[in-house]
Design a protein around this motif. Structure first.
Motif, PDB file in Angstrom:
ATOM      1  N   ALA A  57      52.741  71.818  20.930  1.00 18.20           N
ATOM      2  CA  ALA A  57      53.152  70.552  21.536  1.00 18.20           C
ATOM      3  C   ALA A  57      54.093  70.741  22.724  1.00 18.20           C
ATOM      4  N   ARG A  58      54.531  71.944  22.983  1.00 22.48           N
ATOM      5  CA  ARG A  58      55.527  72.180  24.038  1.00 22.48           C
ATOM      6  C   ARG A  58      55.074  71.737  25.421  1.00 22.48           C
ATOM      7  N   ASP A  59      53.761  71.747  25.676  1.00 18.95           N
ATOM      8  CA  ASP A  59      53.309  71.349  27.002  1.00 18.95           C
ATOM      9  C   ASP A  59      53.336  69.829  27.202  1.00 18.95           C
ATOM     10  N   VAL A  60      53.484  69.045  26.122  1.00 17.84           N
ATOM     11  CA  VAL A  60      53.530  67.588  26.239  1.00 17.84           C
ATOM     12  C   VAL A  60      54.883  66.987  25.872  1.00 17.84           C
ATOM     13  N   ILE A  61      55.700  67.732  25.132  1.00 16.10           N
ATOM     14  CA  ILE A  61      57.024  67.220  24.749  1.00 16.10           C
ATOM     15  C   ILE A  61      57.968  68.401  24.565  1.00 16.10           C
ATOM     16  N   ASP A  62      59.167  68.276  25.093  1.00 20.85           N
ATOM     17  CA  ASP A  62      60.110  69.391  24.966  1.00 20.85           C
ATOM     18  C   ASP A  62      60.987  69.230  23.718  1.00 20.85           C
ATOM     19  N   ILE A  63      61.708  70.276  23.416  1.00 19.97           N
ATOM     20  CA  ILE A  63      62.504  70.341  22.188  1.00 19.97           C
ATOM     21  C   ILE A  63      63.566  69.242  22.142  1.00 19.97           C
ATOM     22  N   ASN A  64      64.274  69.037  23.235  1.00 15.93           N
ATOM     23  CA  ASN A  64      65.334  68.021  23.236  1.00 15.93           C
ATOM     24  C   ASN A  64      64.768  66.622  23.015  1.00 15.93           C
ATOM     25  N   GLU A  65      63.629  66.359  23.592  1.00 19.74           N
ATOM     26  CA  GLU A  65      62.988  65.063  23.394  1.00 19.74           C
ATOM     27  C   GLU A  65      62.559  64.886  21.934  1.00 19.74           C
ATOM     28  N   LEU A  66      61.986  65.926  21.375  1.00 22.42           N
ATOM     29  CA  LEU A  66      61.607  65.891  19.954  1.00 22.42           C
ATOM     30  C   LEU A  66      62.825  65.654  19.071  1.00 22.42           C
ATOM     31  N   ALA A  67      63.901  66.328  19.386  1.00 18.20           N
ATOM     32  CA  ALA A  67      65.137  66.175  18.604  1.00 18.20           C
ATOM     33  C   ALA A  67      65.619  64.728  18.669  1.00 18.20           C
ATOM     34  N   ARG A  68      65.551  64.146  19.853  1.00 13.05           N
ATOM     35  CA  ARG A  68      66.008  62.769  20.016  1.00 13.05           C
ATOM     36  C   ARG A  68      65.119  61.795  19.231  1.00 13.05           C
ATOM     37  N   PHE A  69      63.801  62.009  19.244  1.00  9.34           N
ATOM     38  CA  PHE A  69      62.881  61.100  18.564  1.00  9.34           C
ATOM     39  C   PHE A  69      62.886  61.275  17.044  1.00  9.34           C
ATOM     40  N   THR A  70      63.081  62.505  16.583  1.00  6.49           N
ATOM     41  CA  THR A  70      62.937  62.794  15.149  1.00  6.49           C
ATOM     42  C   THR A  70      64.258  62.874  14.392  1.00  6.49           C
ATOM     43  N   ASP A  71      65.377  62.911  15.103  1.00  8.26           N
ATOM     44  CA  ASP A  71      66.691  63.117  14.490  1.00  8.26           C
ATOM     45  C   ASP A  71      66.802  64.483  13.802  1.00  8.26           C
ATOM     46  N   VAL A  72      65.961  65.397  14.205  1.00  6.43           N
ATOM     47  CA  VAL A  72      66.044  66.780  13.721  1.00  6.43           C
ATOM     48  C   VAL A  72      66.812  67.558  14.785  1.00  6.43           C
ATOM     49  N   PRO A  73      67.855  68.306  14.397  1.00  9.45           N
ATOM     50  CA  PRO A  73      68.639  69.044  15.391  1.00  9.45           C
ATOM     51  C   PRO A  73      67.770  69.982  16.237  1.00  9.45           C
ATOM     52  N   ALA A  74      68.048  70.017  17.529  1.00  5.31           N
ATOM     53  CA  ALA A  74      67.289  70.875  18.448  1.00  5.31           C
ATOM     54  C   ALA A  74      67.383  72.339  18.033  1.00  5.31           C
ATOM     55  N   ALA A  75      68.513  72.734  17.484  1.00  2.00           N
ATOM     56  CA  ALA A  75      68.675  74.128  17.037  1.00  2.00           C
ATOM     57  C   ALA A  75      67.666  74.475  15.945  1.00  2.00           C
ATOM     58  N   ASP A  76      67.432  73.537  15.025  1.00  2.00           N
ATOM     59  CA  ASP A  76      66.436  73.772  13.971  1.00  2.00           C
ATOM     60  C   ASP A  76      65.037  73.868  14.567  1.00  2.00           C
ATOM     61  N   LEU A  77      64.734  72.969  15.496  1.00  3.37           N
ATOM     62  CA  LEU A  77      63.415  72.986  16.134  1.00  3.37           C
ATOM     63  C   LEU A  77      63.195  74.307  16.876  1.00  3.37           C
ATOM     64  N   MET A  78      64.211  74.766  17.584  1.00  7.12           N
ATOM     65  CA  MET A  78      64.111  76.044  18.311  1.00  7.12           C
ATOM     66  C   MET A  78      63.931  77.210  17.343  1.00  7.12           C
ATOM     67  N   ARG A  79      64.680  77.172  16.248  1.00  6.95           N
ATOM     68  CA  ARG A  79      64.571  78.256  15.258  1.00  6.95           C
ATOM     69  C   ARG A  79      63.163  78.328  14.693  1.00  6.95           C
ATOM     70  N   TRP A  80      62.586  77.175  14.386  1.00  9.80           N
ATOM     71  CA  TRP A  80      61.221  77.165  13.832  1.00  9.80           C
ATOM     72  C   TRP A  80      60.213  77.633  14.871  1.00  9.80           C
ATOM     73  N   CYS A  81      60.419  77.199  16.093  1.00 10.62           N
ATOM     74  CA  CYS A  81      59.490  77.589  17.150  1.00 10.62           C
ATOM     75  C   CYS A  81      59.612  79.085  17.444  1.00 10.62           C
ATOM     76  N   ASP A  82      60.829  79.570  17.569  1.00  7.09           N
ATOM     77  CA  ASP A  82      61.046  80.990  17.853  1.00  7.09           C
ATOM     78  C   ASP A  82      60.731  81.863  16.649  1.00  7.09           C
ATOM     79  N   GLY A  83      60.947  81.340  15.461  1.00  5.36           N
ATOM     80  CA  GLY A  83      60.735  82.116  14.237  1.00  5.36           C
ATOM     81  C   GLY A  83      59.287  82.451  13.985  1.00  5.36           C
TER      82      GLY A  83
END
Length: 138
Positions: A57-83
């Motif tokens: 989904a990175r090409d259509v929505i960035d991590i910060n935007e996802l964090a704002r929409f989902t209330d999931v911390p951007a750090a968690d989203l980055m960890r899952w993506c990088d992990g």
């Protein structure tokens, strides 16, 4: 004073009660450990799937935007993506294969002697007499 038979009976009673408690504790620990392992495996699968979806989904929505929409911390989203990239384990090298680290740890002095070439082409060392120079390069 207790007879030897009474002492034996008391010890057996104490051992039986203790053995029952030990067995129950071991069984409970074993069951909980199995449950934990199953949950950890499920969690790892979910995190891997999250990482895959995030990467796709990175090409259509960035991590910060996802964090704002989902209330999931951007750090968690980055960890899952990088992990998701680190899920593969390194291959073990076959026995007998040498790597650069092993070679350098075997002693720099023997490598220096081989690199320097013959005594005739070796540069003279300051403060070392000629017989020691020849011995060092052999």
């Amino acid at each position: 004073m207790a007879t030897t038979e009474e002492i034996r009976r008391r010890i057996e009673e104490a051992d039986t009660a203790r053995s029952a408690k030990r067995a129950a504790a071991a069984q409970q620990i074993g069951e909980l450990a199995q449950r934990r392992a199953a949950l950890a495996e499920q969690l790892a699968d979910v995190e891997r799937e999250l990482g895959d979806v995030l990467a796709a989904a990175r090409d259509v929505i960035d991590i910060n935007e996802l964090a704002r929409f989902t209330d999931v911390p951007a750090a968690d989203l980055m960890r899952w993506c990088d992990g998701r990239r680190t899920t593969r384990t390194k291959r073990k090298k076959p026995a007998g294969t040498r790597d650069a680290k092993t070679e350098t740890s075997r002693g720099a002095s023997s490598a220096i002697g081989r690199v320097s070439g013959s005594p005739a082409t070796a540069s003279p060392r300051v403060g070392v007499d000629a017989s020691e120079q020849v011995a060092a390069t052999v």
